[in-house]
Design a protein around this motif. Structure first.
Motif, PDB file in Angstrom:
ATOM      1  N   THR A 190      46.538  61.566  12.291  1.00  8.57           N
ATOM      2  CA  THR A 190      47.737  61.078  11.616  1.00  8.57           C
ATOM      3  C   THR A 190      47.925  59.607  11.949  1.00  8.57           C
ATOM      4  N   THR A 191      48.084  58.802  10.920  1.00  8.56           N
ATOM      5  CA  THR A 191      48.307  57.368  11.113  1.00  8.56           C
ATOM      6  C   THR A 191      49.490  56.915  10.268  1.00  8.56           C
ATOM      7  N   LEU A 192      50.126  55.853  10.723  1.00  6.05           N
ATOM      8  CA  LEU A 192      51.202  55.208   9.972  1.00  6.05           C
ATOM      9  C   LEU A 192      50.880  53.722   9.877  1.00  6.05           C
ATOM     10  N   HIS A 193      51.189  53.134   8.724  1.00 10.94           N
ATOM     11  CA  HIS A 193      50.987  51.704   8.541  1.00 10.94           C
ATOM     12  C   HIS A 193      52.261  51.086   7.985  1.00 10.94           C
ATOM     13  N   ALA A 194      52.537  49.870   8.376  1.00  9.15           N
ATOM     14  CA  ALA A 194      53.674  49.153   7.816  1.00  9.15           C
ATOM     15  C   ALA A 194      53.434  48.919   6.328  1.00  9.15           C
ATOM     16  N   ASP A 195      54.511  48.887   5.570  1.00 10.21           N
ATOM     17  CA  ASP A 195      54.390  48.673   4.127  1.00 10.21           C
ATOM     18  C   ASP A 195      53.664  47.367   3.815  1.00 10.21           C
ATOM     19  N   SER A 196      53.876  46.363   4.652  1.00  7.21           N
ATOM     20  CA  SER A 196      53.307  45.041   4.398  1.00  7.21           C
ATOM     21  C   SER A 196      51.794  44.999   4.548  1.00  7.21           C
ATOM     22  N   VAL A 197      51.213  46.007   5.211  1.00  5.15           N
ATOM     23  CA  VAL A 197      49.763  46.015   5.421  1.00  5.15           C
ATOM     24  C   VAL A 197      49.096  47.223   4.781  1.00  5.15           C
ATOM     25  N   PHE A 257      42.627  58.582  27.579  1.00  2.00           N
ATOM     26  CA  PHE A 257      43.009  57.874  26.362  1.00  2.00           C
ATOM     27  C   PHE A 257      43.604  58.809  25.328  1.00  2.00           C
ATOM     28  N   SER A 258      43.054  59.992  25.192  1.00  2.00           N
ATOM     29  CA  SER A 258      43.492  60.925  24.158  1.00  2.00           C
ATOM     30  C   SER A 258      44.846  61.551  24.465  1.00  2.00           C
ATOM     31  N   ASP A 259      45.449  61.212  25.579  1.00  2.00           N
ATOM     32  CA  ASP A 259      46.807  61.667  25.894  1.00  2.00           C
ATOM     33  C   ASP A 259      47.867  60.795  25.246  1.00  2.00           C
ATOM     34  N   TYR A 260      47.445  59.701  24.598  1.00  2.00           N
ATOM     35  CA  TYR A 260      48.391  58.694  24.113  1.00  2.00           C
ATOM     36  C   TYR A 260      48.261  58.433  22.619  1.00  2.00           C
ATOM     37  N   ASN A 261      49.419  58.249  22.004  1.00  2.00           N
ATOM     38  CA  ASN A 261      49.432  57.586  20.708  1.00  2.00           C
ATOM     39  C   ASN A 261      49.125  56.110  20.960  1.00  2.00           C
ATOM     40  N   VAL A 262      48.457  55.472  20.011  1.00  2.40           N
ATOM     41  CA  VAL A 262      48.145  54.047  20.173  1.00  2.40           C
ATOM     42  C   VAL A 262      48.534  53.298  18.909  1.00  2.40           C
ATOM     43  N   GLY A 263      49.094  52.120  19.116  1.00  2.00           N
ATOM     44  CA  GLY A 263      49.569  51.355  17.981  1.00  2.00           C
ATOM     45  C   GLY A 263      49.220  49.889  18.085  1.00  2.00           C
ATOM     46  N   TRP A 264      49.418  49.214  16.967  1.00  2.00           N
ATOM     47  CA  TRP A 264      49.268  47.757  16.899  1.00  2.00           C
ATOM     48  C   TRP A 264      50.581  47.155  16.419  1.00  2.00           C
ATOM     49  N   PHE A 265      50.966  46.075  17.065  1.00  2.00           N
ATOM     50  CA  PHE A 265      52.133  45.303  16.694  1.00  2.00           C
ATOM     51  C   PHE A 265      51.688  43.840  16.599  1.00  2.00           C
ATOM     52  N   ARG A 266      52.490  43.031  15.938  1.00  2.00           N
ATOM     53  CA  ARG A 266      52.151  41.609  15.864  1.00  2.00           C
ATOM     54  C   ARG A 266      53.412  40.765  15.961  1.00  2.00           C
ATOM     55  N   GLN A 267      53.194  39.534  16.389  1.00  6.39           N
ATOM     56  CA  GLN A 267      54.312  38.598  16.505  1.00  6.39           C
ATOM     57  C   GLN A 267      53.880  37.245  15.966  1.00  6.39           C
ATOM     58  N   ALA A 268      54.571  36.810  14.926  1.00  9.54           N
ATOM     59  CA  ALA A 268      54.321  35.493  14.348  1.00  9.54           C
ATOM     60  C   ALA A 268      55.184  34.467  15.066  1.00  9.54           C
ATOM     61  N   PRO A 269      54.801  33.210  15.027  1.00  5.40           N
ATOM     62  CA  PRO A 269      55.591  32.169  15.691  1.00  5.40           C
ATOM     63  C   PRO A 269      57.038  32.161  15.208  1.00  5.40           C
ATOM     64  N   THR A 296      49.975  52.671  13.652  1.00  6.15           N
ATOM     65  CA  THR A 296      49.862  53.530  14.819  1.00  6.15           C
ATOM     66  C   THR A 296      49.062  54.769  14.473  1.00  6.15           C
ATOM     67  N   SER A 297      48.472  55.358  15.503  1.00  8.06           N
ATOM     68  CA  SER A 297      47.656  56.567  15.351  1.00  8.06           C
ATOM     69  C   SER A 297      48.088  57.591  16.379  1.00  8.06           C
ATOM     70  N   ASP A 298      48.101  58.853  15.975  1.00  2.00           N
ATOM     71  CA  ASP A 298      48.400  59.890  16.952  1.00  2.00           C
ATOM     72  C   ASP A 298      47.203  60.115  17.863  1.00  2.00           C
ATOM     73  N   ARG A 299      47.343  61.069  18.786  1.00  8.40           N
ATOM     74  CA  ARG A 299      46.359  61.245  19.843  1.00  8.40           C
ATOM     75  C   ARG A 299      44.966  61.582  19.321  1.00  8.40           C
ATOM     76  N   SER A 300      44.905  62.331  18.241  1.00  6.19           N
ATOM     77  CA  SER A 300      43.610  62.754  17.715  1.00  6.19           C
ATOM     78  C   SER A 300      43.039  61.779  16.695  1.00  6.19           C
ATOM     79  N   GLY A 301      43.889  60.918  16.154  1.00  7.66           N
ATOM     80  CA  GLY A 301      43.473  60.047  15.064  1.00  7.66           C
ATOM     81  C   GLY A 301      43.664  60.681  13.704  1.00  7.66           C
TER      82      GLY A 301
END
Length: 122
Positions: free
Chosen positions: A56-63, A28-40, A49-54
């Protein structure tokens, strides 16, 4: 890597949820992991999203300031804490893993979970 998202549900505006995404199959720690969403009727969009260690993270402006991504590399799980939810946050939330650069772009993520539905009511 296989990803299994959970934790979605129906919540009133202003409420909170915590989404989880459990990973298996590879380190698991070999990967960046992110969340995406899709509205109807809309395209899939980046949430966080988070880098491998956690570290560094990025968030969309809307959230930004309402949602927080964090991961536990011992439990092979990434989480998304959703606070102060509003109706515009309704959609299917997907977790994803990628081995390249930390990115807001969905094409950088090769592995995807099945999605979990979040519905916010007024």
């Amino acid at each position: 890597v296989q990803l299994q998202a959970s934790g979605g549900g129906l919540v009133q505006a202003g409420g909170s949820l915590r989404l989880s995404c459990a990973a298996s199959g590879r380190t698991f720690s070999d990967y960046n992991v992110g969340w995406f969403r899709q509205a109807p009727g809309k395209d899939r969009e980046f949430v966080a999203t988070s880098d491998r260690s956690g570290g560094t993270t990025l968030h969309a402006d809307s959230v930004e300031g309402r949602f927080t991504i964090f991961r536990d590399n011992v439990k092979n799980t990434v989480y998304l804490q959703l606070n102060s939810l509003n109706i515009e946050d309704t959609g299917v939330y997907y977790c994803a893993a990628g081995a390249g650069w930390l990115s807001r772009i969905s094409a950088e993520y090769a592995y995807w979970g099945q999605g979990t539905q979040v519905t916010v009511s007024s």
